[in-house]
Design a protein around this motif. Sequence first.
Motif, PDB file in Angstrom:
ATOM      1  N   ALA A  50       0.832  -1.208   0.000  1.00  0.00           N
ATOM      2  CA  ALA A  50       0.000   0.000   0.000  1.00  0.00           C
ATOM      3  C   ALA A  50       0.862   1.252   0.000  1.00  0.00           C
ATOM      4  CB  ALA A  50      -0.927  -0.001   1.212  1.00  0.00           C
ATOM      5  N   ALA A  51       2.165   1.070  -0.300  1.00  0.00           N
ATOM      6  CA  ALA A  51       3.116   2.194  -0.402  1.00  0.00           C
ATOM      7  C   ALA A  51       3.123   3.041   0.867  1.00  0.00           C
ATOM      8  CB  ALA A  51       2.821   3.055  -1.622  1.00  0.00           C
ATOM      9  N   ARG A  52       2.952   2.395   2.021  1.00  0.00           N
ATOM     10  CA  ARG A  52       2.912   3.075   3.313  1.00  0.00           C
ATOM     11  C   ARG A  52       1.846   4.171   3.339  1.00  0.00           C
ATOM     12  NH1 ARG A  52       8.156   5.324   5.269  1.00  0.00           N
ATOM     13  NH2 ARG A  52       7.565   4.646   7.348  1.00  0.00           N
ATOM     14  N   GLY A  53       0.822   3.998   2.517  1.00  0.00           N
ATOM     15  CA  GLY A  53      -0.268   4.969   2.487  1.00  0.00           C
ATOM     16  C   GLY A  53       0.079   6.283   1.831  1.00  0.00           C
ATOM     17  N   ALA A  54       1.234   6.326   1.154  1.00  0.00           N
ATOM     18  CA  ALA A  54       1.767   7.613   0.686  1.00  0.00           C
ATOM     19  C   ALA A  54       0.795   8.393  -0.188  1.00  0.00           C
ATOM     20  CB  ALA A  54       3.071   7.377  -0.077  1.00  0.00           C
ATOM     21  N   ALA A  55       0.058   7.681  -1.021  1.00  0.00           N
ATOM     22  CA  ALA A  55      -0.802   8.379  -1.979  1.00  0.00           C
ATOM     23  C   ALA A  55      -2.171   8.747  -1.411  1.00  0.00           C
ATOM     24  CB  ALA A  55      -0.992   7.506  -3.218  1.00  0.00           C
ATOM     25  N   SER A  56      -2.448   8.337  -0.182  1.00  0.00           N
ATOM     26  CA  SER A  56      -3.769   8.618   0.393  1.00  0.00           C
ATOM     27  C   SER A  56      -3.867  10.080   0.816  1.00  0.00           C
ATOM     28  CB  SER A  56      -4.037   7.716   1.596  1.00  0.00           C
ATOM     29  OG  SER A  56      -3.145   8.017   2.646  1.00  0.00           O
ATOM     30  N   GLU A  57      -5.100  10.559   0.912  1.00  0.00           N
ATOM     31  CA  GLU A  57      -5.299  11.978   1.239  1.00  0.00           C
ATOM     32  C   GLU A  57      -4.771  12.317   2.623  1.00  0.00           C
ATOM     33  OE1 GLU A  57      -9.255  13.313   0.677  1.00  0.00           O
ATOM     34  OE2 GLU A  57      -9.391  12.643  -1.398  1.00  0.00           O
ATOM     35  N   ASP A  58      -4.949  11.394   3.581  1.00  0.00           N
ATOM     36  CA  ASP A  58      -4.519  11.724   4.946  1.00  0.00           C
ATOM     37  C   ASP A  58      -2.994  11.708   5.090  1.00  0.00           C
ATOM     38  OD1 ASP A  58      -4.623   8.931   4.615  1.00  0.00           O
ATOM     39  OD2 ASP A  58      -4.825   8.589   6.764  1.00  0.00           O
ATOM     40  N   TRP A  98       1.743  11.905   0.968  1.00  0.00           N
ATOM     41  CA  TRP A  98       3.147  11.724   0.629  1.00  0.00           C
ATOM     42  C   TRP A  98       4.110  12.151   1.735  1.00  0.00           C
ATOM     43  CZ3 TRP A  98       3.736   8.690  -3.411  1.00  0.00           C
ATOM     44  CH2 TRP A  98       2.737   8.660  -4.379  1.00  0.00           C
ATOM     45  N   ARG A  99       3.622  12.221   2.976  1.00  0.00           N
ATOM     46  CA  ARG A  99       4.553  12.528   4.074  1.00  0.00           C
ATOM     47  C   ARG A  99       5.531  11.388   4.282  1.00  0.00           C
ATOM     48  NH1 ARG A  99      -0.179  14.107   6.439  1.00  0.00           N
ATOM     49  NH2 ARG A  99      -0.148  12.307   7.847  1.00  0.00           N
ATOM     50  N   SER A 100       5.127  10.186   3.898  1.00  0.00           N
ATOM     51  CA  SER A 100       6.029   9.035   3.962  1.00  0.00           C
ATOM     52  C   SER A 100       5.914   8.295   2.648  1.00  0.00           C
ATOM     53  CB  SER A 100       5.652   8.115   5.121  1.00  0.00           C
ATOM     54  OG  SER A 100       4.327   7.631   4.967  1.00  0.00           O
ATOM     55  N   GLY A 101       6.862   7.433   2.404  1.00  0.00           N
ATOM     56  CA  GLY A 101       6.836   6.671   1.160  1.00  0.00           C
ATOM     57  C   GLY A 101       7.658   5.413   1.324  1.00  0.00           C
ATOM     58  N   PRO A 102       7.865   4.663   0.244  1.00  0.00           N
ATOM     59  CA  PRO A 102       8.661   3.439   0.330  1.00  0.00           C
ATOM     60  C   PRO A 102      10.017   3.684   0.978  1.00  0.00           C
ATOM     61  CG  PRO A 102       7.561   3.569  -1.790  1.00  0.00           C
ATOM     62  CD  PRO A 102       7.306   4.876  -1.102  1.00  0.00           C
ATOM     63  N   LEU A 103      10.399   2.787   1.884  1.00  0.00           N
ATOM     64  CA  LEU A 103      11.602   3.003   2.680  1.00  0.00           C
ATOM     65  C   LEU A 103      12.878   3.018   1.848  1.00  0.00           C
ATOM     66  CD1 LEU A 103      10.714   0.738   5.737  1.00  0.00           C
ATOM     67  CD2 LEU A 103      10.902   3.231   5.728  1.00  0.00           C
ATOM     68  N   ALA A 116      14.552   7.531  -2.085  1.00  0.00           N
ATOM     69  CA  ALA A 116      14.877   8.865  -1.581  1.00  0.00           C
ATOM     70  C   ALA A 116      13.577   9.641  -1.383  1.00  0.00           C
ATOM     71  CB  ALA A 116      15.775   9.583  -2.575  1.00  0.00           C
ATOM     72  N   PRO A 117      13.496  10.481  -0.351  1.00  0.00           N
ATOM     73  CA  PRO A 117      12.278  11.257  -0.120  1.00  0.00           C
ATOM     74  C   PRO A 117      11.845  12.022  -1.365  1.00  0.00           C
ATOM     75  CG  PRO A 117      13.797  11.508   1.716  1.00  0.00           C
ATOM     76  CD  PRO A 117      14.541  10.752   0.654  1.00  0.00           C
ATOM     77  N   GLY A 118      10.567  11.945  -1.662  1.00  0.00           N
ATOM     78  CA  GLY A 118      10.024  12.679  -2.795  1.00  0.00           C
ATOM     79  C   GLY A 118       9.990  11.910  -4.101  1.00  0.00           C
ATOM     80  N   THR A 119      10.709  10.783  -4.187  1.00  0.00           N
ATOM     81  CA  THR A 119      10.782  10.035  -5.449  1.00  0.00           C
ATOM     82  C   THR A 119       9.418   9.503  -5.858  1.00  0.00           C
ATOM     83  OG1 THR A 119      13.065   9.387  -4.998  1.00  0.00           O
ATOM     84  CG2 THR A 119      11.863   8.102  -6.644  1.00  0.00           C
ATOM     85  N   GLY A 120       8.730   8.853  -4.918  1.00  0.00           N
ATOM     86  CA  GLY A 120       7.435   8.270  -5.236  1.00  0.00           C
ATOM     87  C   GLY A 120       6.425   9.312  -5.669  1.00  0.00           C
ATOM     88  N   ARG A 121       6.406  10.418  -4.970  1.00  0.00           N
ATOM     89  CA  ARG A 121       5.459  11.474  -5.323  1.00  0.00           C
ATOM     90  C   ARG A 121       5.764  12.035  -6.708  1.00  0.00           C
ATOM     91  NH1 ARG A 121       3.500  16.470  -1.470  1.00  0.00           N
ATOM     92  NH2 ARG A 121       1.866  17.224  -2.870  1.00  0.00           N
ATOM     93  N   ASN A 133       7.256  10.504  -9.206  1.00  0.00           N
ATOM     94  CA  ASN A 133       6.878   9.504 -10.199  1.00  0.00           C
ATOM     95  C   ASN A 133       5.362   9.494 -10.410  1.00  0.00           C
ATOM     96  OD1 ASN A 133       9.528   8.744 -10.498  1.00  0.00           O
ATOM     97  ND2 ASN A 133       9.374   6.955  -9.162  1.00  0.00           N
ATOM     98  N   TRP A 134       4.628   9.593  -9.315  1.00  0.00           N
ATOM     99  CA  TRP A 134       3.165   9.582  -9.392  1.00  0.00           C
ATOM    100  C   TRP A 134       2.645  10.799 -10.165  1.00  0.00           C
ATOM    101  CZ3 TRP A 134      -0.448   6.096  -7.330  1.00  0.00           C
ATOM    102  CH2 TRP A 134      -1.770   6.534  -7.308  1.00  0.00           C
ATOM    103  N   GLU A 135       3.165  11.975  -9.810  1.00  0.00           N
ATOM    104  CA  GLU A 135       2.616  13.207 -10.367  1.00  0.00           C
ATOM    105  C   GLU A 135       3.017  13.437 -11.826  1.00  0.00           C
ATOM    106  OE1 GLU A 135       3.815  16.184  -7.554  1.00  0.00           O
ATOM    107  OE2 GLU A 135       2.177  15.695  -6.165  1.00  0.00           O
ATOM    108  N   THR A 136       4.102  12.816 -12.256  1.00  0.00           N
ATOM    109  CA  THR A 136       4.521  12.993 -13.649  1.00  0.00           C
ATOM    110  C   THR A 136       4.016  11.875 -14.559  1.00  0.00           C
ATOM    111  OG1 THR A 136       6.615  11.852 -13.201  1.00  0.00           O
ATOM    112  CG2 THR A 136       6.600  14.261 -13.004  1.00  0.00           C
ATOM    113  N   SER A 137       3.381  10.866 -13.981  1.00  0.00           N
ATOM    114  CA  SER A 137       2.969   9.698 -14.775  1.00  0.00           C
ATOM    115  C   SER A 137       1.633   9.882 -15.478  1.00  0.00           C
ATOM    116  CB  SER A 137       2.871   8.472 -13.865  1.00  0.00           C
ATOM    117  OG  SER A 137       1.788   8.621 -12.951  1.00  0.00           O
TER     118      SER A 137
END
Length: 293
Positions: free
Chosen positions: A196-204, A207-212, A215-220, A222-226
């Motif tokens: 569940a990607a540590r819930g990163a994409a959920s509204e609550d 993206w405060r956290s992401g896959p361990l 690097a911070p910000g990578t998942g977000r 990738n998501w926003e540019t996809s």
Amino acid sequence: MTILSYGAMELRGVPRGPEIADDDAGRLLNAVLDGGINLIDTSPDYGRSEELIGTHLGHRRDEFFLSSKCGCPLETPADTPPPYPHDFSPGNVRANVERSLRRLRTDRLDLVQVHMSPSAATLREDRTVETLKDLQAEGKIRFIGMSGILPNLPDHLAMGVFDVFQIPYSAVQRDHEALITRAAEAGAGTLIRGGAARGAASEDKNWRSGPLSQAPGTGRRNWETSGIAELLSEAGMSNMEFVLRFTLSHPGLTTTIVGTSDPAHLAGNIAVAQKGPLPDDLYEAAKKRLPLP
């Protein structure tokens, strides 16, 4: 084994996890089994997690598959943040298993996984697998696993000794995607963590956290540019439903581990898992948009 499993790291307690009262932990753990989940994954590294499972689910031991880990320090360093140095020697591996059995109030562990993905050379030098096989012959563990990641995971697969691999994977962390397929094709079980990607994409979480492993910000990024947001808007699907069902869509998956200390989140995860994998067309379209490493 159910397609959704429960990861008990969120029961480790402060300072590494959320504060949770014993009675609340007991209610949550019983809700896990009552909700139909039949695999619980824990670790000596997870604070009070093993003790809470033993206290509250010891009387229901035959209702679930119990998975823990080895190589963990017997005493958690007080002033050191994780990950802690691990010891895969025979003495420490055996001590981990014996203590887990006591904490979990059971006479056997269904699965013991080597934690922290040590190199094949370390495993050979420390005779880690031989120790686990001895414990298996003694009836204290049933299956032997590896909690593995790149770069060592291909070597672990090549060893041909592990029954199960725990591997990180999600829509925003696809770097192990082909290795999950290889593990399944070799006949091993696959426990997916971070599904569940540590819930990163959920509204609550937003993206405060992401896959361990990222690097911070990578998942977000990738998501926003996809362009995935537009795809999900057209499908009328929430980010969190998509992320979990994307993981469930991998054909090599045995089960995905989702951890929470919140009963509402648990119920939500169960409801999403009951929907099963994504529709084929959405899954294929999403894979074309979401980046592989």
